[in-house]
Enzyme design. Structure first.
Site, short mmCIF file in Angstrom:
data_model
loop_
_atom_site.label_atom_id
_atom_site.label_comp_id
_atom_site.label_asym_id
_atom_site.label_seq_id
_atom_site.Cartn_x
_atom_site.Cartn_y
_atom_site.Cartn_z
N ASN A 9 0.86 -1.18 0.00
CA ASN A 9 0.00 0.00 0.00
C ASN A 9 0.90 1.24 0.00
O ASN A 9 1.49 1.57 1.03
CB ASN A 9 -0.88 -0.04 1.26
CG ASN A 9 -1.71 1.22 1.42
OD1 ASN A 9 -1.83 2.03 0.49
ND2 ASN A 9 -2.29 1.39 2.60
N LYS A 11 0.06 4.25 -0.27
CA LYS A 11 -0.60 5.42 0.33
C LYS A 11 -0.40 6.66 -0.54
O LYS A 11 -0.32 6.54 -1.76
CB LYS A 11 -0.12 5.64 1.77
CG LYS A 11 -0.18 4.38 2.62
CD LYS A 11 -0.01 4.66 4.07
CE LYS A 11 0.08 3.34 4.82
NZ LYS A 11 -0.01 3.50 6.25
N HIS A 96 -9.43 0.88 4.73
CA HIS A 96 -8.16 1.11 5.44
C HIS A 96 -8.44 2.02 6.65
O HIS A 96 -9.27 2.94 6.55
CB HIS A 96 -7.13 1.74 4.50
CG HIS A 96 -5.76 1.75 5.11
ND1 HIS A 96 -5.37 2.68 6.04
CD2 HIS A 96 -4.71 0.91 4.94
CE1 HIS A 96 -4.13 2.42 6.42
NE2 HIS A 96 -3.71 1.34 5.77
N GLU A 98 -6.93 4.44 7.84
CA GLU A 98 -6.75 5.88 7.58
C GLU A 98 -8.00 6.46 6.93
O GLU A 98 -8.35 7.62 7.16
CB GLU A 98 -5.49 6.11 6.73
CG GLU A 98 -4.23 5.88 7.56
CD GLU A 98 -3.03 5.39 6.79
OE1 GLU A 98 -3.03 5.46 5.55
OE2 GLU A 98 -2.09 4.90 7.44
N GLU A 168 -5.31 -5.15 10.38
CA GLU A 168 -4.33 -4.10 10.60
C GLU A 168 -4.64 -3.38 11.91
O GLU A 168 -5.48 -2.47 11.93
CB GLU A 168 -4.37 -3.09 9.44
CG GLU A 168 -4.05 -3.71 8.11
CD GLU A 168 -3.45 -2.67 7.15
OE1 GLU A 168 -2.37 -2.94 6.63
OE2 GLU A 168 -4.04 -1.59 6.98
N GLY A 174 2.39 2.24 10.75
CA GLY A 174 3.29 3.36 10.59
C GLY A 174 3.94 3.81 11.89
O GLY A 174 4.54 4.88 11.97
N SER A 214 3.46 -2.17 10.37
CA SER A 214 4.91 -2.18 10.58
C SER A 214 5.54 -3.54 10.27
O SER A 214 6.50 -3.96 10.93
CB SER A 214 5.27 -1.72 11.99
OG SER A 214 4.81 -0.40 12.20
C1 PEP Z 1 -0.76 0.05 6.07
O1 PEP Z 1 -1.07 1.21 6.22
O2 PEP Z 1 -1.48 -0.68 5.36
C2 PEP Z 1 0.44 -0.42 6.75
C3 PEP Z 1 0.48 -1.67 7.10
O3 PEP Z 1 1.42 0.49 7.01
P1 PEP Z 1 2.87 0.23 7.68
O4 PEP Z 1 3.40 -1.05 7.12
O5 PEP Z 1 3.70 1.41 7.29
O6 PEP Z 1 2.63 0.14 9.15
#
Ligand code: PEP
Length: 251
Positions: A9, A11, A96, A98, A168, A174, A214
């Site tokens: 992703n 973003k 997601h 976000e 997630e 992040g 992460s």
């Molecule tokens: C995401 O936003 O889908 C995600 C997993 O981000 P990160 O790997 O940066 O935590």
């Protein structure tokens, strides 16, 4: 049997030229990854046509990060599922955290978006996950169960062949904080149980459930070794082709 998938992703990162370069770098290394591991990249809408071109001839799938909950018309700034399909896209991420957090994405809206995406022939990567407050209050199982049921219980067992779930935990996205393999596994097993209750064990066993938060080359192996973790939805680490491919080599 379900497929292992590693999806990136991107973003709101990369310009179009940077995105093309990243897609080409991923495509160039894709042959290192065993064929049974699916690779998918999800660039911003503006990049989709160009990235589709850059990925031509490679096994790397293309995903959007969202879609509109309407088919067409006076919805300024929105992108329809037909538009996505016309770029060469095969997947869309939906729900997601976000989008849930900053853009008021509700489970009701996600039902509409999922209906449209599946009807257009897109595969849906549906994200679910609790925030820190919910985890600290011990509500993580309930939150994830409710998000999964609220959206997916509106669909059929046949529809589920085109649905991938991504767990997630919001507190791990992040932040550099990864859920431990045990924390992730117990939620993945719970999601599979929720799917089995509605669609039967075979559908549940055939559904790919990704972990996101992460995930990076240093922790992917331990996460992917869990019986109910079938790959990852990768944010930050997907912006470097080498790291992304390293993660895909972690099964
Ligand atoms: C995401 O936003 O889908 C995600 C997993 O981000 P990160 O790997 O940066 O935590």
């Amino acid at each position: 049997m379900r497929k292992n998938i590693v999806a990136g992703n991107w973003k709101m990162n990369t310009t179009v030229p940077e995105g093309i370069a990243l897609a080409k770098a991923v495509a160039a290394k894709a042959a290192e990854v065993p064929a049974e591991v699916g690779l998918v990249v999800a660039p911003p809408f503006t990049h989709l046509c160009a990235v589709a071109e850059a990925l031509k001839g490679s096994p790397v799938g293309l995903s959007a990060q969202n879609c509109a909950d309407k088919t067409k018309g006076a919805y300024t700034g929105e992108v329809s599922v037909d538009m996505l399909v016309s770029t060469g896209c095969q997947y869309t991420i939906l729900g997601h955290s976000e989008r849930r957090q900053y853009y008021g994405e509700t489970d009701e809206k996600l039902v509409e978006k999922t209906k449209l995406a599946l009807a257009a022939g897109l595969k849906v990567i549906l994200c679910v996950g609790e925030n820190l407050e919910e985890r600290e209050a011990g509500k993580h199982f309930d939150v994830v169960k409710a998000q999964t049921e609220n959206v997916l219980y509106n669909f059929t067992a046949e529809d589920m062949a085109n649905v991938i779930v991504a767990y997630e935990p919001v507190w791990a996205i992040g932040t550099g904080k990864t859920a431990t393999a045990e924390q992730a596994e117990e939620i993945h097993a719970c999601i599979r149980k929720v799917l089995a209750a509605k669609f039967g064990q075979t559908v549940a066993d055939d559904t790919t459930i990704l972990y996101g938060g992460s995930c990076k080359p240093s922790n992917a192996k331990e996460l992917f070794a869990q019986p109910d973790i079938d790959g990852g939805l990768i944010g930050g680490a997907a912006l470097k082709a080498d790291d992304f491919i390293q993660i895909a080599l972690s099964f």
